[in-house]
Enzyme design. Structure first.
Site, PDB file in Angstrom:
ATOM      1  CG  ASP A 186      -2.064   0.931   1.127  1.00 44.80           C
ATOM      2  OD1 ASP A 186      -2.297   1.486   0.033  1.00 44.80           O
ATOM      3  OD2 ASP A 186      -2.736   1.147   2.150  1.00 44.80           O
ATOM      4  CG  ASN A 238      -7.361  -2.423  -6.152  1.00 36.47           C
ATOM      5  OD1 ASN A 238      -6.398  -3.155  -5.997  1.00 36.47           O
ATOM      6  ND2 ASN A 238      -7.715  -1.545  -5.222  1.00 36.47           N
TER       7      ASN A 238
HETATM    8  C1  FPP Z   1      -1.860   0.187  -3.344  1.00 37.47           C
HETATM    9  O1  FPP Z   1      -1.396   1.508  -3.278  1.00 37.47           O
HETATM   10  C2  FPP Z   1      -1.289  -0.466  -4.487  1.00 37.47           C
HETATM   11  C3  FPP Z   1      -1.971  -1.069  -5.489  1.00 37.47           C
HETATM   12  C4  FPP Z   1      -3.442  -1.183  -5.580  1.00 37.47           C
HETATM   13  C5  FPP Z   1      -1.271  -1.669  -6.607  1.00 37.47           C
HETATM   14  C6  FPP Z   1      -0.086  -2.489  -6.241  1.00 37.47           C
HETATM   15  C7  FPP Z   1       0.717  -2.601  -7.437  1.00 37.47           C
HETATM   16  C8  FPP Z   1       2.027  -2.488  -7.517  1.00 37.47           C
HETATM   17  C9  FPP Z   1       2.970  -2.359  -6.391  1.00 37.47           C
HETATM   18  C10 FPP Z   1       2.569  -2.457  -8.861  1.00 37.47           C
HETATM   19  C11 FPP Z   1       3.475  -3.532  -9.213  1.00 37.47           C
HETATM   20  C12 FPP Z   1       3.061  -4.910  -8.973  1.00 37.47           C
HETATM   21  C13 FPP Z   1       3.453  -5.881  -9.777  1.00 37.47           C
HETATM   22  C14 FPP Z   1       3.183  -7.288  -9.481  1.00 37.47           C
HETATM   23  C15 FPP Z   1       4.186  -5.574 -10.987  1.00 37.47           C
HETATM   24  P1  FPP Z   1      -2.448   2.653  -3.413  1.00 37.47           P
HETATM   25  O2  FPP Z   1      -2.536   3.049  -4.839  1.00 37.47           O
HETATM   26  O3  FPP Z   1      -3.747   2.242  -2.789  1.00 37.47           O
HETATM   27  O4  FPP Z   1      -1.789   3.797  -2.564  1.00 37.47           O
HETATM   28  P2  FPP Z   1      -2.542   4.910  -1.733  1.00 37.47           P
HETATM   29  O5  FPP Z   1      -3.289   4.202  -0.640  1.00 37.47           O
HETATM   30  O6  FPP Z   1      -1.444   5.755  -1.231  1.00 37.47           O
HETATM   31  O7  FPP Z   1      -3.466   5.628  -2.679  1.00 37.47           O
END
Ligand code: FPP
Length: 243
Positions: free
Chosen positions: A21, A69
């Site tokens: 996250d 998501n």
């Molecule tokens: C949560 O951060 C993250 C995600 C929903 C996506 C996770 C994906 C990756 C780390 C990309 C790479 C993965 C692979 C397997 C290539 P958020 O966007 O919810 O962050 P926030 O809470 O700060 O908005």
């Protein structure tokens, strides 16, 4: 597919599951679009997987995209899907050379066909590797997983291959997407939120949890090592009384 569940005899976690996250906040703090954070997050995945053998971590499972998501903007969802496709294309040979066995969990049906084909390709390429087992949760939600498992089990019962009284926790677990994996010992969530967000609910019944403030793109191998070392000092009793 290798279905042997390896366990280890040292104090560290055998299976670490990670809720990655904080990509969006990390990018916003730098005045960049959210996808910039996801790209930085993808680079961390490479480093974390590479660090596993030295830390004694045999299985690592990462939450890349949840069934919830899809509610994000179309731009972000499309950007993430493109990132997953590029990740597989770019990393496949590197992961294979490192001896990583890659698996995907989650419902693939809603993912685009090109991504599904790349997932199949990567699983097939790496299926005989055993240095590290990387599981990527893509369109994964624990309630969705249990629902799909229950539907498949109901078909087995309806068609007479399974008796209702034969259903127990092992049988149910064998219908889950994770049927080949040992349960996680340690679940890490980055970025300061103390929530599980529908990740591996059944499998993490006895896991230890670490909620850390670091945003995922700042999750260096050093931070990973510190969290794994904290785990080593814990006394897990799986419901039994303290000795
Ligand atoms: C949560 O951060 C993250 C995600 C929903 C996506 C996770 C994906 C990756 C780390 C990309 C790479 C993965 C692979 C397997 C290539 P958020 O966007 O919810 O962050 P926030 O809470 O700060 O908005």
């Amino acid at each position: 597919m290798n279905i042997r569940k390896e366990t280890r005899d040292t104090d560290g976690p055998n299976h670490v599951a990670i809720i990655m996250d904080g990509n969006g906040r990390w990018a916003t703090q730098r005045g960049k679009p959210r996808l910039f954070g996801h790209q930085a997050g993808a680079r961390r995945v490479r480093e974390v997987v590479k660090a596993c053998p030295d830390l004694g971590v045999k299985y690592v499972t990462i939450f890349a995209f949840s069934t919830e998501n899809w509610k994000r903007t179309q731009t972000e969802v499309a950007g993430l899907m493109a990132l997953f496709r590029r990740y597989i294309q770019r990393e496949a040979n590197y992961l294979h050379r490192m001896g990583v066995c890659v698996r995907f969990i989650g419902d693939r049906v809603r993912l685009d066909k090109k991504l599904q084909a790349l997932m199949d390709f990567l699983e097939d390429l790496t299926k005989d590797n055993s240095t590290t087992h990387l599981t990527i949760a893509l369109n994964y939600g624990a309630r969705d997983e249990v629902t799909r498992a229950t539907q498949r089990m109901a078909v087995e019962v309806a068609e007479g291959r399974l008796k209702p009284e034969q259903v127990n926790s092992e049988v149910l677990a064998s219908f889950l997407d994770t049927y080949v994996l040992p349960d996680p010992d340690l679940v890490i969530r980055t970025s300061g939120e103390a929530r599980i967000s529908n990740f591996l609910l059944w499998q993490s019944a006895y896991a230890e949890y670490e909620f850390i403030d670091t945003h995922w793109p700042d999750f260096t191998p050093e931070v990973f090592e510190a969290v794994v070392n904290r785990y080593g000092g814990r006394d897990r009793r799986f419901g039994a009384a303290r000795a």
